[in-house]
Design a protein around this motif. Structure first.
Motif, PDB file in Angstrom:
ATOM      1  N   ASP A 247      36.040  23.471  45.687  1.00  0.00           N
ATOM      2  CA  ASP A 247      37.262  23.019  45.000  1.00  0.00           C
ATOM      3  C   ASP A 247      38.367  24.074  45.020  1.00  0.00           C
ATOM      4  O   ASP A 247      39.417  23.897  44.396  1.00  0.00           O
ATOM      5  CB  ASP A 247      36.952  22.625  43.556  1.00  0.00           C
ATOM      6  CG  ASP A 247      36.408  23.789  42.725  1.00  0.00           C
ATOM      7  OD1 ASP A 247      36.179  24.885  43.295  1.00  0.00           O
ATOM      8  OD2 ASP A 247      36.204  23.601  41.510  1.00  0.00           O
ATOM      9  N   GLY A 248      38.151  25.182  45.745  1.00  0.00           N
ATOM     10  CA  GLY A 248      39.164  26.220  45.866  1.00  0.00           C
ATOM     11  C   GLY A 248      39.149  27.250  44.759  1.00  0.00           C
ATOM     12  O   GLY A 248      39.905  28.228  44.824  1.00  0.00           O
ATOM     13  N   ARG A 249      38.317  27.075  43.755  1.00  0.00           N
ATOM     14  CA  ARG A 249      38.265  28.039  42.658  1.00  0.00           C
ATOM     15  C   ARG A 249      37.513  29.293  43.078  1.00  0.00           C
ATOM     16  O   ARG A 249      36.547  29.241  43.841  1.00  0.00           O
ATOM     17  CB  ARG A 249      37.602  27.430  41.413  1.00  0.00           C
ATOM     18  CG  ARG A 249      38.488  26.473  40.661  1.00  0.00           C
ATOM     19  CD  ARG A 249      37.769  25.875  39.450  1.00  0.00           C
ATOM     20  NE  ARG A 249      37.402  26.856  38.449  1.00  0.00           N
ATOM     21  CZ  ARG A 249      38.203  27.284  37.475  1.00  0.00           C
ATOM     22  NH1 ARG A 249      39.436  26.826  37.387  1.00  0.00           N
ATOM     23  NH2 ARG A 249      37.770  28.161  36.593  1.00  0.00           N
ATOM     24  N   VAL A 250      37.953  30.427  42.551  1.00  0.00           N
ATOM     25  CA  VAL A 250      37.275  31.699  42.794  1.00  0.00           C
ATOM     26  C   VAL A 250      36.065  31.768  41.876  1.00  0.00           C
ATOM     27  O   VAL A 250      36.174  31.527  40.657  1.00  0.00           O
ATOM     28  CB  VAL A 250      38.226  32.884  42.536  1.00  0.00           C
ATOM     29  CG1 VAL A 250      37.510  34.206  42.775  1.00  0.00           C
ATOM     30  CG2 VAL A 250      39.457  32.774  43.428  1.00  0.00           C
ATOM     31  N   LEU A 251      34.901  32.089  42.418  1.00  0.00           N
ATOM     32  CA  LEU A 251      33.643  32.023  41.673  1.00  0.00           C
ATOM     33  C   LEU A 251      33.215  33.354  41.075  1.00  0.00           C
ATOM     34  O   LEU A 251      32.104  33.481  40.574  1.00  0.00           O
ATOM     35  CB  LEU A 251      32.540  31.491  42.594  1.00  0.00           C
ATOM     36  CG  LEU A 251      32.804  30.102  43.187  1.00  0.00           C
ATOM     37  CD1 LEU A 251      31.642  29.672  44.076  1.00  0.00           C
ATOM     38  CD2 LEU A 251      33.048  29.076  42.090  1.00  0.00           C
ATOM     39  N   LEU A 252      34.077  34.333  41.098  1.00  0.00           N
ATOM     40  CA  LEU A 252      33.768  35.627  40.500  1.00  0.00           C
ATOM     41  C   LEU A 252      33.618  35.476  38.992  1.00  0.00           C
ATOM     42  O   LEU A 252      34.438  34.830  38.333  1.00  0.00           O
ATOM     43  CB  LEU A 252      34.910  36.601  40.816  1.00  0.00           C
ATOM     44  CG  LEU A 252      34.643  38.097  40.776  1.00  0.00           C
ATOM     45  CD1 LEU A 252      33.613  38.484  41.819  1.00  0.00           C
ATOM     46  CD2 LEU A 252      35.940  38.855  41.010  1.00  0.00           C
ATOM     47  N   ASP A 344      41.601  46.274  37.144  1.00  0.00           N
ATOM     48  CA  ASP A 344      40.384  47.077  36.980  1.00  0.00           C
ATOM     49  C   ASP A 344      39.194  46.180  36.638  1.00  0.00           C
ATOM     50  O   ASP A 344      38.070  46.395  37.126  1.00  0.00           O
ATOM     51  CB  ASP A 344      40.582  48.120  35.881  1.00  0.00           C
ATOM     52  CG  ASP A 344      41.596  49.185  36.269  1.00  0.00           C
ATOM     53  OD1 ASP A 344      41.817  49.389  37.475  1.00  0.00           O
ATOM     54  OD2 ASP A 344      42.188  49.802  35.357  1.00  0.00           O
ATOM     55  N   LYS A 345      39.426  45.185  35.807  1.00  0.00           N
ATOM     56  CA  LYS A 345      38.367  44.242  35.434  1.00  0.00           C
ATOM     57  C   LYS A 345      37.939  43.409  36.641  1.00  0.00           C
ATOM     58  O   LYS A 345      36.748  43.125  36.829  1.00  0.00           O
ATOM     59  CB  LYS A 345      38.863  43.334  34.304  1.00  0.00           C
ATOM     60  CG  LYS A 345      37.833  42.353  33.789  1.00  0.00           C
ATOM     61  CD  LYS A 345      38.404  41.552  32.628  1.00  0.00           C
ATOM     62  CE  LYS A 345      37.403  40.503  32.138  1.00  0.00           C
ATOM     63  NZ  LYS A 345      37.974  39.712  31.000  1.00  0.00           N
ATOM     64  N   ILE A 346      38.897  43.025  37.479  1.00  0.00           N
ATOM     65  CA  ILE A 346      38.575  42.242  38.670  1.00  0.00           C
ATOM     66  C   ILE A 346      37.751  43.071  39.648  1.00  0.00           C
ATOM     67  O   ILE A 346      36.777  42.583  40.244  1.00  0.00           O
ATOM     68  CB  ILE A 346      39.871  41.745  39.345  1.00  0.00           C
ATOM     69  CG1 ILE A 346      40.649  40.836  38.381  1.00  0.00           C
ATOM     70  CG2 ILE A 346      39.553  41.014  40.629  1.00  0.00           C
ATOM     71  CD1 ILE A 346      39.892  39.640  37.881  1.00  0.00           C
ATOM     72  N   VAL A 347      38.105  44.342  39.831  1.00  0.00           N
ATOM     73  CA  VAL A 347      37.337  45.217  40.715  1.00  0.00           C
ATOM     74  C   VAL A 347      35.905  45.363  40.210  1.00  0.00           C
ATOM     75  O   VAL A 347      34.940  45.319  40.983  1.00  0.00           O
ATOM     76  CB  VAL A 347      38.013  46.598  40.845  1.00  0.00           C
ATOM     77  CG1 VAL A 347      37.087  47.588  41.557  1.00  0.00           C
ATOM     78  CG2 VAL A 347      39.321  46.482  41.610  1.00  0.00           C
ATOM     79  N   GLN A 348      35.765  45.542  38.904  1.00  0.00           N
ATOM     80  CA  GLN A 348      34.425  45.677  38.316  1.00  0.00           C
ATOM     81  C   GLN A 348      33.588  44.424  38.583  1.00  0.00           C
ATOM     82  O   GLN A 348      32.400  44.517  38.937  1.00  0.00           O
ATOM     83  CB  GLN A 348      34.550  45.931  36.814  1.00  0.00           C
ATOM     84  CG  GLN A 348      33.227  46.188  36.116  1.00  0.00           C
ATOM     85  CD  GLN A 348      33.418  46.475  34.628  1.00  0.00           C
ATOM     86  OE1 GLN A 348      34.532  46.463  34.124  1.00  0.00           O
ATOM     87  NE2 GLN A 348      32.316  46.724  33.933  1.00  0.00           N
ATOM     88  N   ALA A 349      34.196  43.254  38.436  1.00  0.00           N
ATOM     89  CA  ALA A 349      33.482  42.009  38.685  1.00  0.00           C
ATOM     90  C   ALA A 349      33.137  41.860  40.162  1.00  0.00           C
ATOM     91  O   ALA A 349      32.059  41.350  40.515  1.00  0.00           O
ATOM     92  CB  ALA A 349      34.328  40.826  38.217  1.00  0.00           C
ATOM     93  N   PHE A 350      34.034  42.314  41.039  1.00  0.00           N
ATOM     94  CA  PHE A 350      33.746  42.228  42.474  1.00  0.00           C
ATOM     95  C   PHE A 350      32.602  43.158  42.855  1.00  0.00           C
ATOM     96  O   PHE A 350      31.740  42.799  43.664  1.00  0.00           O
ATOM     97  CB  PHE A 350      35.008  42.566  43.275  1.00  0.00           C
ATOM     98  CG  PHE A 350      34.820  42.465  44.762  1.00  0.00           C
ATOM     99  CD1 PHE A 350      34.614  41.241  45.370  1.00  0.00           C
ATOM    100  CD2 PHE A 350      34.837  43.609  45.554  1.00  0.00           C
ATOM    101  CE1 PHE A 350      34.435  41.144  46.746  1.00  0.00           C
ATOM    102  CE2 PHE A 350      34.664  43.527  46.928  1.00  0.00           C
ATOM    103  CZ  PHE A 350      34.457  42.283  47.523  1.00  0.00           C
ATOM    104  N   ARG A 351      32.586  44.357  42.283  1.00  0.00           N
ATOM    105  CA  ARG A 351      31.473  45.268  42.544  1.00  0.00           C
ATOM    106  C   ARG A 351      30.148  44.635  42.120  1.00  0.00           C
ATOM    107  O   ARG A 351      29.123  44.754  42.833  1.00  0.00           O
ATOM    108  CB  ARG A 351      31.677  46.593  41.805  1.00  0.00           C
ATOM    109  CG  ARG A 351      32.829  47.450  42.325  1.00  0.00           C
ATOM    110  CD  ARG A 351      32.882  48.778  41.580  1.00  0.00           C
ATOM    111  NE  ARG A 351      34.047  49.559  41.895  1.00  0.00           N
ATOM    112  CZ  ARG A 351      34.168  50.368  42.945  1.00  0.00           C
ATOM    113  NH1 ARG A 351      33.130  50.502  43.779  1.00  0.00           N
ATOM    114  NH2 ARG A 351      35.283  51.038  43.149  1.00  0.00           N
TER     115      ARG A 351
END
Length: 462
Positions: A247-252, A344-351
């Motif tokens: 559906d195009g949503r980011v699943l992070l 910073d929060k997005i990077v942490q979630a990506f890690r």
């Protein structure tokens, strides 16, 4: 037409358009590519050119060295009116791939457009030399017509915006008192459409990340080792594919926690303004929106966050074929952020996402290349309504309260380090091929951009 300071300045801008174009072409001929150290002398030449022009307009202008490319700072303080600081950048992107340019990127040329306009084609024509000079030439028109400016004006012209602006923050810290003004004016955004001006009230933030996956100690023969050996390219692509749903949503995890819905008043104005989503995609050879399902193309590009894969490297991609399992594979990915999202929060979630999808025998390295927060311009800004009215008067259509899907990290730098809000007024068109071969700026953008700034200076001075 009555004899007022504003009308005299508008008439002067029109009468001097050819001189303005000549100066525009002179600046375009300087290959001020900030990302390549070989062009450092050319970046200095562009800064010197600007200092000479501003000095000739009565500004106290100077070059300010930094560990990277120099800044240009200029001031002209008047006894009355507010004080504005204009920000722009004189550096440009590299020209690669050179083979796709129809002519020398630094030999500007005028190309007739199918709609009757004229395209000014050269690297930096739109981003940001044409935009920058609309304001310089508006100041020139005011001074020539009326003997001076209607308010105090300062300039901060940067030389490494295209290289990440790594020296801008320290420079702002060192010059806080000198550069502080009532409002920052930034001309690095687009119009709503070809005939509708806009002021961007929202800019998406940016988080640029590189992830590298390493498995075997060396590249392997896929016939000998294929099957039991981990393939970093397969691990990487599986990991990245798990970042987005159908559906195009980011699943992070937690990606949408700080994403706010678009205010209804803004949604209603966007709906009233002319926008053809099918044409927007068709112009670049596409037809099916790929963003979040149930969201308009306007929302997808301006007010919703995204995850994109910008490049993947690994294995053999040369001429012919080579059956190899690479020892390493890497990808560069980016997140566009909105609302209250924290890079910073997005990077942490990506890690965490990388770690969760990392199988045995593999190591991962995540490197952050850029991080900036989203920008929201308050509707309570006292300079917003006068500027919108001035734009509406010049273009004879209601100026839009728009947004921009791109990112301009300097806006938050001004807010956080100098406590200054910004007005984002741009005259580029969405088809200007910014950062691409055959970049262009429309003649109407340049001429009416000058006239628009003449009107905005009058409106803000009142």
């Amino acid at each position: 037409m009555s004899d007022t300071p504003l009308n005299r300045a508008l008439a002067q801008a029109d009468a001097n358009l050819q001189g303005s174009l000549d100066r525009f072409f002179d600046l375009l001929r300087i290959p001020s590519i900030s990302t390549d150290p070989a062009y450092k002398p050319q970046c200095l030449a562009a800064a010197e050119w600007l200092v000479e022009e501003l000095s000739g307009l009565g500004f106290e202008a100077s070059i300010r060295p930094t560990p990277g490319q120099p800044m240009v700072v200029a001031h002209q303080i008047m006894p009355t009116g507010p004080h504005v600081l204009f920000y722009g950048h004189y550096d440009v992107q590299p020209v690669d791939p050179l083979s796709e340019w129809e002519a020398d990127p630094f030999s500007p040329r005028m190309v007739p457009a199918p709609n009757g306009d004229t395209h000014i084609v050269a690297r930096g024509a739109s981003d940001d030399k044409g935009q920058l000079l609309t304001f310089v030439e508006a100041c020139r028109a005011w001074r020539a017509a009326n003997g001076g400016l209607p308010m105090s004006v300062s300039f901060l012209l940067e030389g490494e915006e295209e290289a990440g602006s790594k020296n801008l923050g320290p420079f702002l810290d060192a010059t806080q008192e000198e550069l502080r003004a009532d409002i920052v004016l930034v001309c690095d955004t687009d119009m709503w459409d070809a005939t509708t001006p806009s002021i961007a009230l929202m800019l998406r933030g940016l988080c640029g990340v590189e992830v590298e996956i390493e498995a075997a100690s060396r590249d392997l023969h896929s016939g000998v080792y294929g099957g039991p050996s981990r393939n970093p390219l397969q691990v990487l692509t599986t990991m990245l594919a798990a970042m987005r749903g159908e559906d195009g949503r980011v699943l992070l995890d937690g990606f949408y926690d700080d994403v706010d819905e678009l205010p209804e008043a803004i949604r209603e104005q966007w709906a009233r303004l002319p926008f053809d989503g099918e044409s927007f995609l068709a112009d670049v050879g596409l037809s099916v929106p790929a963003g979040e399902a149930g969201r308009s193309i306007q929302e997808q590009t301006w007010s919703r966050p995204t995850f994109e894969i910008n490049g993947i490297t690994g294995g053999y991609s040369g001429v012919g074929f080579k059956t190899v399992i690479p020892a390493k594979a890497s990808a560069k990915v980016s997140f566009r952020l909105v609302g209250r999202q924290d890079p910073d929060k997005i990077v942490q979630a990506f890690r965490a996402h990388v770690a969760a999808h990392l199988p045995g025998d593999c190591k991962a390295k995540v490197t952050v290349h850029s991080a900036s927060r989203p920008t929201i311009v308050s509707s309570d800004n006292p300079y917003l309504e006068p500027a919108l009215a001035a734009l509406s008067e010049e273009w004879q259509t209601e100026a839009a309260r728009g947004a921009n899907g791109g990112s301009i990290p300097v806006i938050n730098e001004f807010k956080n380090r100098l406590g200054m809000d910004a007005l984002l007024v741009g005259f580029a068109r969405v088809d200007n091929r910014v950062h691409s071969p055959n970049e262009k700026y429309d003649l109407s953008s340049f001429s009416k951009g000058i006239r628009s700034w003449v009107r905005i200076l009058a409106a803000l001075s009142d």
